[in-house]
Design a protein around this motif. Structure first.
Motif, PDB file in Angstrom:
ATOM      1  N   SER A 119      29.693  33.901  29.844  1.00 26.62           N
ATOM      2  CA  SER A 119      30.881  34.453  29.189  1.00 26.62           C
ATOM      3  C   SER A 119      31.172  35.861  29.676  1.00 26.62           C
ATOM      4  CB  SER A 119      30.712  34.454  27.667  1.00 26.62           C
ATOM      5  OG  SER A 119      30.554  33.142  27.178  1.00 26.62           O
ATOM      6  N   ARG A 120      30.121  36.679  29.817  1.00 28.29           N
ATOM      7  CA  ARG A 120      30.322  38.075  30.231  1.00 28.29           C
ATOM      8  C   ARG A 120      30.812  38.174  31.669  1.00 28.29           C
ATOM      9  NH1 ARG A 120      28.316  42.950  28.595  1.00 28.29           N
ATOM     10  NH2 ARG A 120      28.723  42.048  26.546  1.00 28.29           N
ATOM     11  N   VAL A 121      30.190  37.461  32.580  1.00 29.15           N
ATOM     12  CA  VAL A 121      30.614  37.550  33.968  1.00 29.15           C
ATOM     13  C   VAL A 121      31.997  36.940  34.160  1.00 29.15           C
ATOM     14  CG1 VAL A 121      29.555  35.386  34.786  1.00 29.15           C
ATOM     15  CG2 VAL A 121      29.862  37.291  36.366  1.00 29.15           C
ATOM     16  N   LEU A 122      32.312  35.895  33.381  1.00 32.61           N
ATOM     17  CA  LEU A 122      33.648  35.304  33.433  1.00 32.61           C
ATOM     18  C   LEU A 122      34.694  36.321  33.013  1.00 32.61           C
ATOM     19  CD1 LEU A 122      35.572  32.861  33.671  1.00 32.61           C
ATOM     20  CD2 LEU A 122      34.994  32.293  31.307  1.00 32.61           C
ATOM     21  N   SER A 123      34.430  37.034  31.917  1.00 27.92           N
ATOM     22  CA  SER A 123      35.358  38.053  31.427  1.00 27.92           C
ATOM     23  C   SER A 123      35.510  39.194  32.430  1.00 27.92           C
ATOM     24  CB  SER A 123      34.877  38.592  30.085  1.00 27.92           C
ATOM     25  OG  SER A 123      35.702  39.651  29.639  1.00 27.92           O
ATOM     26  N   ASN A 124      34.400  39.660  32.976  1.00 27.09           N
ATOM     27  CA  ASN A 124      34.442  40.779  33.919  1.00 27.09           C
ATOM     28  C   ASN A 124      35.206  40.421  35.193  1.00 27.09           C
ATOM     29  OD1 ASN A 124      32.933  42.172  32.081  1.00 27.09           O
ATOM     30  ND2 ASN A 124      31.055  42.237  33.296  1.00 27.09           N
ATOM     31  N   MET A 125      34.946  39.235  35.721  1.00 30.44           N
ATOM     32  CA  MET A 125      35.632  38.824  36.945  1.00 30.44           C
ATOM     33  C   MET A 125      37.126  38.619  36.695  1.00 30.44           C
ATOM     34  SD  MET A 125      33.067  36.298  39.088  1.00 30.44           S
ATOM     35  CE  MET A 125      33.049  35.005  37.853  1.00 30.44           C
ATOM     36  N   THR A 126      37.471  38.019  35.552  1.00 24.05           N
ATOM     37  CA  THR A 126      38.880  37.777  35.235  1.00 24.05           C
ATOM     38  C   THR A 126      39.631  39.089  35.090  1.00 24.05           C
ATOM     39  OG1 THR A 126      38.347  35.688  34.130  1.00 24.05           O
ATOM     40  CG2 THR A 126      40.473  36.682  33.621  1.00 24.05           C
ATOM     41  N   ASN A 127      39.059  40.037  34.347  1.00 21.58           N
ATOM     42  CA  ASN A 127      39.722  41.325  34.155  1.00 21.58           C
ATOM     43  C   ASN A 127      39.913  42.059  35.476  1.00 21.58           C
ATOM     44  OD1 ASN A 127      39.873  40.965  31.388  1.00 21.58           O
ATOM     45  ND2 ASN A 127      37.996  42.087  30.962  1.00 21.58           N
ATOM     46  N   TYR A 128      38.891  42.039  36.315  1.00 16.12           N
ATOM     47  CA  TYR A 128      38.989  42.729  37.606  1.00 16.12           C
ATOM     48  C   TYR A 128      40.046  42.085  38.489  1.00 16.12           C
ATOM     49  CZ  TYR A 128      37.880  44.067  42.377  1.00 16.12           C
ATOM     50  OH  TYR A 128      37.983  44.496  43.691  1.00 16.12           O
ATOM     51  N   LEU A 129      40.017  40.764  38.596  1.00 13.88           N
ATOM     52  CA  LEU A 129      40.955  40.070  39.479  1.00 13.88           C
ATOM     53  C   LEU A 129      42.388  40.155  38.949  1.00 13.88           C
ATOM     54  CD1 LEU A 129      38.833  36.909  40.378  1.00 13.88           C
ATOM     55  CD2 LEU A 129      39.361  38.872  41.852  1.00 13.88           C
ATOM     56  N   GLU A 130      42.559  40.091  37.633  1.00 14.91           N
ATOM     57  CA  GLU A 130      43.904  40.221  37.074  1.00 14.91           C
ATOM     58  C   GLU A 130      44.483  41.592  37.374  1.00 14.91           C
ATOM     59  OE1 GLU A 130      43.697  39.256  32.943  1.00 14.91           O
ATOM     60  OE2 GLU A 130      44.052  37.111  33.284  1.00 14.91           O
ATOM     61  N   GLY A 131      43.636  42.617  37.286  1.00 13.75           N
ATOM     62  CA  GLY A 131      44.104  43.963  37.596  1.00 13.75           C
ATOM     63  C   GLY A 131      44.485  44.129  39.059  1.00 13.75           C
ATOM     64  N   LYS A 132      43.707  43.538  39.949  1.00 12.98           N
ATOM     65  CA  LYS A 132      43.963  43.692  41.376  1.00 12.98           C
ATOM     66  C   LYS A 132      45.098  42.796  41.880  1.00 12.98           C
ATOM     67  CE  LYS A 132      41.006  46.832  42.519  1.00 12.98           C
ATOM     68  NZ  LYS A 132      41.482  48.137  43.047  1.00 12.98           N
ATOM     69  N   LEU A 133      45.236  41.618  41.288  1.00 13.06           N
ATOM     70  CA  LEU A 133      46.217  40.652  41.785  1.00 13.06           C
ATOM     71  C   LEU A 133      47.506  40.649  40.972  1.00 13.06           C
ATOM     72  CD1 LEU A 133      43.783  37.657  42.450  1.00 13.06           C
ATOM     73  CD2 LEU A 133      44.711  39.271  44.132  1.00 13.06           C
ATOM     74  N   ALA A 134      47.580  41.451  39.909  1.00 14.37           N
ATOM     75  CA  ALA A 134      48.760  41.445  39.046  1.00 14.37           C
ATOM     76  C   ALA A 134      49.981  42.030  39.757  1.00 14.37           C
ATOM     77  CB  ALA A 134      48.481  42.249  37.777  1.00 14.37           C
ATOM     78  N   GLU A 135      51.151  41.560  39.336  1.00 16.40           N
ATOM     79  CA  GLU A 135      52.404  42.116  39.840  1.00 16.40           C
ATOM     80  C   GLU A 135      52.512  43.570  39.410  1.00 16.40           C
ATOM     81  OE1 GLU A 135      57.251  41.484  39.378  1.00 16.40           O
ATOM     82  OE2 GLU A 135      55.834  40.086  38.439  1.00 16.40           O
ATOM     83  N   ARG A 136      52.957  44.432  40.307  1.00 20.06           N
ATOM     84  CA  ARG A 136      53.051  45.851  40.018  1.00 20.06           C
ATOM     85  C   ARG A 136      54.498  46.340  40.075  1.00 20.06           C
ATOM     86  NH1 ARG A 136      47.817  45.500  40.748  1.00 20.06           N
ATOM     87  NH2 ARG A 136      46.445  47.255  40.295  1.00 20.06           N
ATOM     88  N   GLN A 137      54.764  47.355  39.274  1.00 22.32           N
ATOM     89  CA  GLN A 137      56.074  47.985  39.238  1.00 22.32           C
ATOM     90  C   GLN A 137      55.877  49.485  39.411  1.00 22.32           C
ATOM     91  OE1 GLN A 137      58.475  46.795  35.925  1.00 22.32           O
ATOM     92  NE2 GLN A 137      59.858  48.524  36.079  1.00 22.32           N
TER      93      GLN A 137
END
Length: 318
Positions: A119-137
């Protein structure tokens, strides 16, 4: 928005161990923030297999794999090792199955591990990847952390945003970005702002030029990113413009899908904008904690009106 993140970036930022494929990390790209836990795949179901996702195996998956025969498990692992599969991650300091190691070596796919729970590594990886791959303005403004409140200062060019940010830094607050702020939505209620790499830690002051805030004021004067909690819009004072005086306005600004509270502050000679914005941030924080000075004022005013009304009534009776 970054189109991809390398597995090497994931390893460095999540602090993962490498069981196999140290020399492959820079060549494997991750293009989605979704993480797959291959449960049905272990039973042989591959009608829909999200091969582009990082594949995460925890106690449940590895325990199920132990009950499979060598040939059956090797066949499943070979089907899971697709050319577009970025990497496998094994949680809870578990040993990767030998069949997975064999299939990964045949396909050139890294196998990573961690002491963290699934659960912890899933959360950490998701948060990191969402931040890096998210659409930016990209927004024009200055982002400052004031007492833990992320304040985005906006306004026309030359209104004094950078000078105000400099005064706030001198007062002990932290600069995130000047002039351009890269904003992305982390979740349904959270916006995060950061500086473009070329502008990190830099502040432009007219008449002086570019200054490096970290070198002048120390590492404690800067942050790499922060949530955007409040927008403060600076605009030139005009007698024809009406500004909120009681603090009961409900002005907001929508960025992506997040609605952010916004206040407008008139800029006029003699006003100390840094102190005003600092007070606005503290007032916002107090409201977030349940204290509303405007509500207290309204209650006091209503109480005074009721008292005067009673006095008037008693005076008339006398």
């Amino acid at each position: 928005m970054a189109e991809s993140v390398t597995v090497a970036d994931l390893v460095d930022n999540i602090r993962l161990d490498v069981y196999y494929g140290e020399d492959l990390l820079d060549d494997r790209d991750i293009t989605t923030s979704d993480i797959s836990r291959p449960g049905l795949e272990l039973t042989g179901y591959f009608n829909y297999y999200p091969a582009k996702r990082v594949q995460l195996l925890g106690i449940t998956e590895t325990s199920f794999a132990k009950g499979m025969s060598h040939d059956e498990l090797l066949d499943v692992m070979r089907q899971m090792c697709q050319p577009e599969t970025p990497a496998f991650v094994i949680s809870t300091q578990l040993e990767p199955p030998e069949e997975l190691l064999q299939a990964a070596k045949e396909s050139g796919i890294p196998i990573l591990g961690t002491k963290m729970t699934t659960s912890r590594v899933l959360s950490n990886m998701t948060n990191y990847l969402e931040g890096k791959l998210a659409e930016r303005q990209s927004l024009h403004g200055v982002l400052v952390d004031i007492y833990g409140v992320g304040v985005l200062i906006t306004g026309d060019s030359g209104v004094g945003k950078s000078e105000t940010a400099l005064e706030l830094v001198k007062r002990g607050h932290r600069l995130i970005a000047d002039d351009r702020v890269e904003v992305f939505q982390q979740d349904e209620q959270t916006l995060v702002g950061e500086a473009p790499a070329i502008l990190a830690h830099l502040l432009e002051i007219r008449g002086i030029g570019i200054i490096d805030v970290m070198n002048l004021f120390g590492a404690g004067a800067v942050r790499s990113e922060t949530d955007i909690d409040l927008i403060v819009h600076l605009e030139a004072w005009s007698p024809d413009k009406r500004f909120d005086r009681l603090g009961n306005g409900d002005e907001t600004q929508k960025i992506f899908d997040v609605v952010v509270p916004k206040i407008s502050i008139p800029v006029k000679t003699g006003r100390n904008l840094a102190i005003i914005i600092e007070a606005a941030a503290m007032n916002f924080r107090a409201r977030s904690m349940g204290y509303d000075a405007t509500k207290v004022f309204d209650e006091n005013l209503n109480r005074l009106i009721q008292q005067n009304s009673k006095k008037n009534k008693s005076g008339k009776k006398a």
